[in-house]
Design a protein around this motif. Structure first.
Motif, PDB file in Angstrom:
ATOM      1  N   VAL A  46       0.835  -1.211   0.000  1.00 38.43           N
ATOM      2  CA  VAL A  46       0.000   0.000   0.000  1.00 38.43           C
ATOM      3  C   VAL A  46       0.866   1.256   0.000  1.00 38.43           C
ATOM      4  CG1 VAL A  46      -1.659   1.335   1.356  1.00 38.43           C
ATOM      5  CG2 VAL A  46      -1.977  -1.132   1.084  1.00 38.43           C
ATOM      6  N   ALA A  47       1.945   1.229   0.787  1.00 36.66           N
ATOM      7  CA  ALA A  47       2.838   2.392   0.826  1.00 36.66           C
ATOM      8  C   ALA A  47       3.482   2.632  -0.535  1.00 36.66           C
ATOM      9  CB  ALA A  47       3.906   2.177   1.898  1.00 36.66           C
ATOM     10  N   LEU A  48       3.943   1.568  -1.177  1.00 33.77           N
ATOM     11  CA  LEU A  48       4.528   1.713  -2.507  1.00 33.77           C
ATOM     12  C   LEU A  48       3.486   2.204  -3.516  1.00 33.77           C
ATOM     13  CD1 LEU A  48       6.710  -1.542  -2.640  1.00 33.77           C
ATOM     14  CD2 LEU A  48       7.531   0.802  -2.411  1.00 33.77           C
ATOM     15  N   GLY A  49       2.252   1.698  -3.365  1.00 34.66           N
ATOM     16  CA  GLY A  49       1.188   2.132  -4.265  1.00 34.66           C
ATOM     17  C   GLY A  49       0.824   3.599  -4.069  1.00 34.66           C
ATOM     18  N   ARG A  50       1.019   4.107  -2.875  1.00 36.63           N
ATOM     19  CA  ARG A  50       0.659   5.507  -2.603  1.00 36.63           C
ATOM     20  C   ARG A  50       1.789   6.469  -2.933  1.00 36.63           C
ATOM     21  NH1 ARG A  50      -2.047   6.817   3.098  1.00 36.63           N
ATOM     22  NH2 ARG A  50      -3.664   5.616   2.039  1.00 36.63           N
ATOM     23  N   TRP A  51       3.030   6.085  -2.632  1.00 35.91           N
ATOM     24  CA  TRP A  51       4.137   7.039  -2.713  1.00 35.91           C
ATOM     25  C   TRP A  51       5.081   6.814  -3.895  1.00 35.91           C
ATOM     26  CZ3 TRP A  51       4.548   5.594   3.023  1.00 35.91           C
ATOM     27  CH2 TRP A  51       3.664   6.369   3.780  1.00 35.91           C
ATOM     28  N   VAL A  52       5.008   5.660  -4.525  1.00 39.72           N
ATOM     29  CA  VAL A  52       5.919   5.382  -5.631  1.00 39.72           C
ATOM     30  C   VAL A  52       5.182   5.290  -6.961  1.00 39.72           C
ATOM     31  CG1 VAL A  52       7.593   3.757  -6.581  1.00 39.72           C
ATOM     32  CG2 VAL A  52       7.563   4.207  -4.118  1.00 39.72           C
ATOM     33  N   SER A  82       5.192   0.843 -12.944  1.00 41.18           N
ATOM     34  CA  SER A  82       6.209   0.215 -12.097  1.00 41.18           C
ATOM     35  C   SER A  82       5.652  -0.907 -11.223  1.00 41.18           C
ATOM     36  CB  SER A  82       6.871   1.261 -11.205  1.00 41.18           C
ATOM     37  OG  SER A  82       5.914   1.844 -10.317  1.00 41.18           O
ATOM     38  N   GLU A  83       4.356  -1.205 -11.337  1.00 43.01           N
ATOM     39  CA  GLU A  83       3.748  -2.196 -10.442  1.00 43.01           C
ATOM     40  C   GLU A  83       4.414  -3.560 -10.555  1.00 43.01           C
ATOM     41  OE1 GLU A  83       0.619   0.864 -11.465  1.00 43.01           O
ATOM     42  OE2 GLU A  83       2.029  -0.398 -12.597  1.00 43.01           O
ATOM     43  N   PHE A  84       4.741  -3.948 -11.772  1.00 38.19           N
ATOM     44  CA  PHE A  84       5.371  -5.259 -11.944  1.00 38.19           C
ATOM     45  C   PHE A  84       6.735  -5.304 -11.268  1.00 38.19           C
ATOM     46  CE2 PHE A  84       8.393  -7.873 -14.391  1.00 38.19           C
ATOM     47  CZ  PHE A  84       7.826  -9.118 -14.172  1.00 38.19           C
ATOM     48  N   SER A  85       7.547  -4.283 -11.472  1.00 47.19           N
ATOM     49  CA  SER A  85       8.876  -4.250 -10.858  1.00 47.19           C
ATOM     50  C   SER A  85       8.775  -4.277  -9.339  1.00 47.19           C
ATOM     51  CB  SER A  85       9.631  -2.995 -11.307  1.00 47.19           C
ATOM     52  OG  SER A  85       9.791  -2.982 -12.700  1.00 47.19           O
ATOM     53  N   LEU A  86       7.826  -3.530  -8.787  1.00 40.72           N
ATOM     54  CA  LEU A  86       7.659  -3.507  -7.329  1.00 40.72           C
ATOM     55  C   LEU A  86       7.189  -4.862  -6.808  1.00 40.72           C
ATOM     56  CD1 LEU A  86       5.993   0.012  -6.958  1.00 40.72           C
ATOM     57  CD2 LEU A  86       8.382  -0.604  -6.543  1.00 40.72           C
ATOM     58  N   LEU A  87       6.296  -5.497  -7.562  1.00 37.68           N
ATOM     59  CA  LEU A  87       5.811  -6.822  -7.163  1.00 37.68           C
ATOM     60  C   LEU A  87       6.954  -7.823  -7.112  1.00 37.68           C
ATOM     61  CD1 LEU A  87       3.489  -8.869  -6.643  1.00 37.68           C
ATOM     62  CD2 LEU A  87       3.283  -9.098  -9.132  1.00 37.68           C
ATOM     63  N   VAL A  88       7.773  -7.847  -8.152  1.00 41.61           N
ATOM     64  CA  VAL A  88       8.904  -8.782  -8.184  1.00 41.61           C
ATOM     65  C   VAL A  88       9.902  -8.459  -7.077  1.00 41.61           C
ATOM     66  CG1 VAL A  88      10.860  -9.573  -9.556  1.00 41.61           C
ATOM     67  CG2 VAL A  88       8.641  -9.264 -10.631  1.00 41.61           C
ATOM     68  N   MET A  89      10.173  -7.169  -6.861  1.00 38.85           N
ATOM     69  CA  MET A  89      11.124  -6.767  -5.828  1.00 38.85           C
ATOM     70  C   MET A  89      10.674  -7.227  -4.454  1.00 38.85           C
ATOM     71  SD  MET A  89      11.969  -3.016  -4.310  1.00 38.85           S
ATOM     72  CE  MET A  89      10.389  -3.131  -3.462  1.00 38.85           C
ATOM     73  N   VAL A  90       9.409  -6.975  -4.116  1.00 40.45           N
ATOM     74  CA  VAL A  90       8.895  -7.381  -2.808  1.00 40.45           C
ATOM     75  C   VAL A  90       8.898  -8.903  -2.689  1.00 40.45           C
ATOM     76  CG1 VAL A  90       6.862  -7.377  -1.307  1.00 40.45           C
ATOM     77  CG2 VAL A  90       7.517  -5.290  -2.528  1.00 40.45           C
ATOM     78  N   LEU A 128      -4.857  -8.138  -2.165  1.00 38.99           N
ATOM     79  CA  LEU A 128      -4.984  -6.677  -2.298  1.00 38.99           C
ATOM     80  C   LEU A 128      -5.521  -6.262  -3.662  1.00 38.99           C
ATOM     81  CD1 LEU A 128      -1.655  -5.486  -0.621  1.00 38.99           C
ATOM     82  CD2 LEU A 128      -3.961  -5.208   0.287  1.00 38.99           C
ATOM     83  N   ARG A 129      -6.007  -7.220  -4.425  1.00 41.28           N
ATOM     84  CA  ARG A 129      -6.383  -6.918  -5.817  1.00 41.28           C
ATOM     85  C   ARG A 129      -7.507  -5.895  -5.901  1.00 41.28           C
ATOM     86  NH1 ARG A 129      -7.195 -11.479 -10.553  1.00 41.28           N
ATOM     87  NH2 ARG A 129      -6.895 -10.058 -12.310  1.00 41.28           N
ATOM     88  N   ILE A 130      -8.420  -5.898  -4.935  1.00 42.14           N
ATOM     89  CA  ILE A 130      -9.524  -4.930  -4.979  1.00 42.14           C
ATOM     90  C   ILE A 130      -9.008  -3.531  -4.674  1.00 42.14           C
ATOM     91  CG2 ILE A 130     -11.698  -4.264  -3.895  1.00 42.14           C
ATOM     92  CD1 ILE A 130     -12.309  -7.187  -3.463  1.00 42.14           C
ATOM     93  N   ARG A 131      -8.144  -3.423  -3.655  1.00 41.48           N
ATOM     94  CA  ARG A 131      -7.625  -2.113  -3.271  1.00 41.48           C
ATOM     95  C   ARG A 131      -6.575  -1.610  -4.247  1.00 41.48           C
ATOM     96  NH1 ARG A 131      -6.035  -0.165   2.830  1.00 41.48           N
ATOM     97  NH2 ARG A 131      -5.409   1.955   2.264  1.00 41.48           N
ATOM     98  N   MET A 132      -5.738  -2.520  -4.765  1.00 40.28           N
ATOM     99  CA  MET A 132      -4.677  -2.154  -5.710  1.00 40.28           C
ATOM    100  C   MET A 132      -4.816  -3.036  -6.951  1.00 40.28           C
ATOM    101  SD  MET A 132      -1.459  -1.775  -3.085  1.00 40.28           S
ATOM    102  CE  MET A 132      -0.389  -1.159  -4.399  1.00 40.28           C
ATOM    103  N   PRO A 133      -5.779  -2.764  -7.802  1.00 41.13           N
ATOM    104  CA  PRO A 133      -6.085  -3.676  -8.916  1.00 41.13           C
ATOM    105  C   PRO A 133      -4.933  -3.867  -9.893  1.00 41.13           C
ATOM    106  CG  PRO A 133      -7.254  -1.584  -9.156  1.00 41.13           C
ATOM    107  CD  PRO A 133      -6.671  -1.594  -7.788  1.00 41.13           C
ATOM    108  N   ARG A 134      -4.065  -2.867 -10.031  1.00 41.27           N
ATOM    109  CA  ARG A 134      -2.977  -3.008 -11.004  1.00 41.27           C
ATOM    110  C   ARG A 134      -1.857  -3.910 -10.498  1.00 41.27           C
ATOM    111  NH1 ARG A 134      -2.103   3.211 -13.198  1.00 41.27           N
ATOM    112  NH2 ARG A 134      -4.214   3.499 -14.059  1.00 41.27           N
TER     113      ARG A 134
END
Length: 404
Positions: free
Chosen positions: A190-196, A203-211, A240-246
């Motif tokens: 959620v923090a990455l989705g809000r601030w990054v 960048s969602e894919f890169s963040l997903l793989v990184m985490v 988290l798909r509903i809150r962060m669908p991407r």
């Protein structure tokens, strides 16, 4: 020969040659495993290259990150009744296999339980990657997916408990770390989705793989291997798909499939290089054949009986589901390595496990429509980017979904 050229040759060998050999129904992962074994026999310890080890880690982590993303709790609840029965039967068979290993193979209870998991746990990510190419109907794919995911959730929980049980203090500490992960990963996403993400579109894919890689490393540091953390990260992202669908969108899942399809062959190659020479004996071959002749028919028969009793399903469809759940390649390789390195598993049993998993991985490609493959691109295109269980949203609770 220059190191860079060696890497290029290895990449070509692992990504191209296995695809060519698939025309003769030889699954690509087994070809990569064989290449690793041959490299070990030819060059010994020199094949343990840090770059290959890193690519191997990316492969196994991304495969289980993808498996976690494929979990849909709503769909699991729709088939809750049969799945509960399936898990109860699985617990009973695991307990029986562990007792036999403890009683007759002179293994400790932890090693015996891990051996039972290695023999009986289907490799969910591996199966999901290849599901569309097995010629199954919609309802058959639904139950293969649901049972594989439910079985993997049970196996991962058992793996964590068994590996930590030797030290109660560390088990308590690591359980706290695992709980902190379950709480912290959603907050991190959620923090990455809000601030990054707002400042870095796409960048969602890169963040997903990184985490996922960070979570995998955390559980590896706890002594429970990479796959647990990667799976948890994927599962949290899916929830988290509903809150962060991407984050867990169909496009990201497809991209992760392609990402895994590049790195997974390096895992199988690396696993082949780690096979001890002592495991390559005629005694191991005979034990592996005996193990396969006993365990594989029992596994297929148990699932077949469940389907016949619960759904009164046609014999042909029941057999397809049972055979599709047969491969244990990834789980067997991971647990065989842990058993050999941490629990001093005899090399003969190690070799027998390798032959057993090679045969059960070959079985679907021989019996069903097409060979197993680690490249899932065609599957995603074939189903139009839909989630694997989405077609069954209307299925009543505990009943078989209608065929398409």
């Amino acid at each position: 020969m220059k190191q860079e050229l060696l890497y290029l040759i290895l990449i070509f060998a692992l990504l191209v040659v296995p695809r060519v050999l698939q025309r003769w129904k030889l699954p690509a992962p087994l070809t990569c495993l064989l290449f690793g074994l041959l490299a070990m026999l030819a060059w010994g310890d020199r094949v343990h290259d840090p770059v290959v080890i890193l690519l191997s880690t990316l492969g196994i982590s991304s495969l289980f990150l993808f498996a976690g993303l494929e979990v849909d709790p709503r769909e699991l609840r729709r088939g809750a009744g049969p799945l509960v029965v399936h898990l109860l039967v699985r617990c009973a068979t695991l307990a029986g296999a562990a007792w036999l290993a403890w009683r007759y193979l002179d293994l400790g209870w932890q090693a015996a339980t891990l051996l039972a998991l290695a023999l009986l746990t289907p490799s969910t990510g591996f199966i999901l990657d290849t599901l569309e190419r097995l010629g199954l109907a919609e309802d058959e794919r639904f139950w293969v997916t649901s049972k594989a995911i439910a079985g993997e959730l049970l196996a991962l929980a058992a793996l964590f408990v068994v590996l930590q049980a030797g030290d109660p203090l560390m088990m308590g500490v690591n359980t706290g770390v695992l709980v902190a992960m379950l709480v912290g990963l959603p907050l991190l996403f959620v923090a990455l989705g809000r601030w990054v993400v707002p400042h870095a579109p796409g960048s969602e894919f890169s963040l997903l793989v990184m985490v996922g890689m960070v979570a995998a490393y955390v559980t590896y540091s706890m002594g429970v291997y990479y796959l647990v953390g990667a799976f948890i990260a994927g599962l949290v992202a899916r929830l988290l798909r509903i809150r962060m669908p991407r984050l867990a969108s169909d496009d990201n899942i497809h991209a992760l499939r392609l990402f895994a399809s590049f790195f997974v062959p390096f895992y199988f190659f690396h696993a082949g290089t780690g096979i001890p020479r002592e495991a390559l004996s005629w005694e191991a071959v005979l034990l592996g054949v005996a193990l396969t002749m006993v365990v594989l028919p029992l596994r297929i028969g148990v699932v077949w009986l469940q389907r016949r009793v619960l759904f009164r399903e046609a014999r042909a469809g029941t057999l397809k589901v049972s055979v599709a759940l047969a491969p244990t390649l990834v789980f067997t390789l991971v647990l065989a390595g842990i058993l050999y390195q941490r629990f001093d598993l005899p090399p003969v049993i190690y070799g027998a496990l390798l032959l057993y998993t090679a045969i059960n991985t070959l079985l679907p490609s021989l019996v069903l429509k097409a060979p197993f493959d680690v490249d899932p691109a065609d599957e995603a295109l074939a189903r139009g980017g839909e989630a694997p269980l989405a077609a069954h949203a209307a299925a009543p609770h505990g009943e078989r979904p209608p065929a398409a």
